[in-house]
Enzyme design. Structure first.
Site, short mmCIF file in Angstrom:
data_model
loop_
_atom_site.label_atom_id
_atom_site.label_comp_id
_atom_site.label_asym_id
_atom_site.label_seq_id
_atom_site.Cartn_x
_atom_site.Cartn_y
_atom_site.Cartn_z
N THR A 105 23.91 -6.00 -7.95
CA THR A 105 25.13 -5.69 -7.22
C THR A 105 24.90 -5.72 -5.71
O THR A 105 25.82 -6.02 -4.94
CB THR A 105 25.67 -4.31 -7.65
OG1 THR A 105 25.76 -4.27 -9.08
CG2 THR A 105 27.04 -4.03 -7.07
N TYR A 111 14.28 -3.54 -16.14
CA TYR A 111 15.68 -3.98 -16.11
C TYR A 111 15.81 -5.26 -16.92
O TYR A 111 15.29 -6.31 -16.55
CB TYR A 111 16.07 -4.20 -14.65
CG TYR A 111 17.46 -4.69 -14.35
CD1 TYR A 111 18.50 -4.66 -15.28
CD2 TYR A 111 17.75 -5.19 -13.08
CE1 TYR A 111 19.76 -5.10 -14.97
CE2 TYR A 111 19.02 -5.65 -12.74
CZ TYR A 111 20.02 -5.60 -13.69
OH TYR A 111 21.28 -6.04 -13.37
N LYS A 116 16.76 -0.03 -17.86
CA LYS A 116 18.18 -0.35 -17.69
C LYS A 116 18.56 -1.41 -18.72
O LYS A 116 18.08 -2.55 -18.67
CB LYS A 116 18.47 -0.85 -16.28
CG LYS A 116 19.94 -1.22 -16.05
CD LYS A 116 20.18 -1.73 -14.64
CE LYS A 116 21.62 -2.20 -14.48
NZ LYS A 116 21.87 -2.76 -13.12
N VAL A 165 23.57 3.04 -14.95
CA VAL A 165 23.50 2.39 -13.64
C VAL A 165 24.83 1.68 -13.48
O VAL A 165 25.09 0.68 -14.15
CB VAL A 165 22.32 1.42 -13.54
CG1 VAL A 165 22.33 0.71 -12.19
CG2 VAL A 165 21.00 2.14 -13.75
#
Length: 302
Positions: A55, A144, A172, A214
């Site tokens: 992001t 992640y 994540k 998240v």
């Protein structure tokens, strides 16, 4: 065989925001605005902030910009929230360097994405993450997994093998399925704190053992997400489900096209002009922006 210590149920808190990177009209990072936004997100319920992740547009940020963003956000929140740095790379040496640098800079943790594009085998993924963990042994790491972006997925078996790296504490999960959470829970138990990487799957993932999220949507509805999480852990399942259902239209709107294009537009609509994404991403098309405005307006009335 080494004994791996148990970790707290949510080492970075339950609501983490994957923070956007603000740019000015010339396309330069707006560090002053990043500081103000960081404080706002904490005020809106975020327990932690992740800078320079997906992001945050890490692919188009220089390493120097990323280090300065980490320092800026850390100073802005001044210990009121955990600050994690995105330090992943498809080059092991680059990931090692970035993670060690984050540790030196005082980050509370690092988000390390599965190497992208070069599609390493599972043995290569294990070697990569083990080397990164060993380079910063006192820095808590969040692995992640986002195969839709990377073209590669780390398996639960490989994650289990990495559990003798004591600083790999969380994961994540952004593969788009709750099965990943279940498989990791079976293999790693409470040793690994799993965070949903998908706002829309937060409640289902909590129900199978995730500890938090998240989030992208927390830029817009942080307190609502916080309320949903708190309701779930208080056993108020009907209330949590109500929040989940009310927020679904926004979750869908924020991923109607490539993240972070919609959330940057949404922030502008609520009074936070954080600038357009860097090329090759583009600003949100007007028709989609109008639909997003309707979604946000309707949500604010509930």
């Amino acid at each position: 065989m080494s004994t791996v210590p148990e970790i707290s149920s949510a080492p970075f808190g339950r609501l983490l925001t994957a923070m956007v990177t603000p740019f000015d009209t010339a396309g330069a990072v707006d560090f002053a605005l990043a500081a103000r936004l960081a404080r706002y997100l904490v005020d809106q319920g975020s327990d932690g902030l992740i800078v320079c992740g997906t992001t945050g547009e890490s692919p188009t940020l220089s390493w120097e910009e990323q280090y300065q963003l980490l320092e800026t956000v850390r100073n802005a929140v001044n210990g009121s929230a955990k600050v994690l740095a995105g330090t992943g790379s498809n080059s092991t040496s680059e990931a090692i360097h970035a993670t060690a640098k984050a540790a030196e800079a005082g980050a509370d943790g690092a988000l390390v994405v599965v190497p992208y594009y070069n599609k390493p085998p599972q043995a290569g993924l294990e070697s990569h993450f083990r080397a990164v963990a060993q380079a910063a042994p006192d820095l808590p790491l969040m692995l992640y997994n986002i195969p839709g972006r990377t073209g590669c997925s780390i398996s639960p078996i490989t994650v289990q093998r990495l559990m003798n790296c004591s600083n790999i504490v969380s994961f994540k999960a952004a593969s788009g399925t709750t099965n990943e959470v279940t498989d990791l829970r079976i293999r790693c138990g409470s040793r690994l704190a799993i965070y949903s990487g998908d706002d829309g799957l937060l409640l289902p993932m909590l129900s199978v053992g995730a500890v938090g999220v998240v989030s992208v949507a927390s830029h817009i509805v942080g307190m609502r997400l916080k309320a949903m999480i708190e309701a779930y852990f208080a056993g108020e399942n009907s209330l949590a489900l109500s929040h989940h259902e009310q927020l679904q239209p926004l979750f869908k709107a924020l991923f109607a096209t490539t993240n972070p294009i919609p959330v940057k537009a949404a922030l502008e609509l609520i009074g936070w002009p954080v600038g357009a994404p860097r090329s090759p991403l583009l600003p949100l098309e007007n028709q989609m922006k109008n639909e997003l405005m309707k979604t946000i307006s309707a949500l604010l009335q509930t």
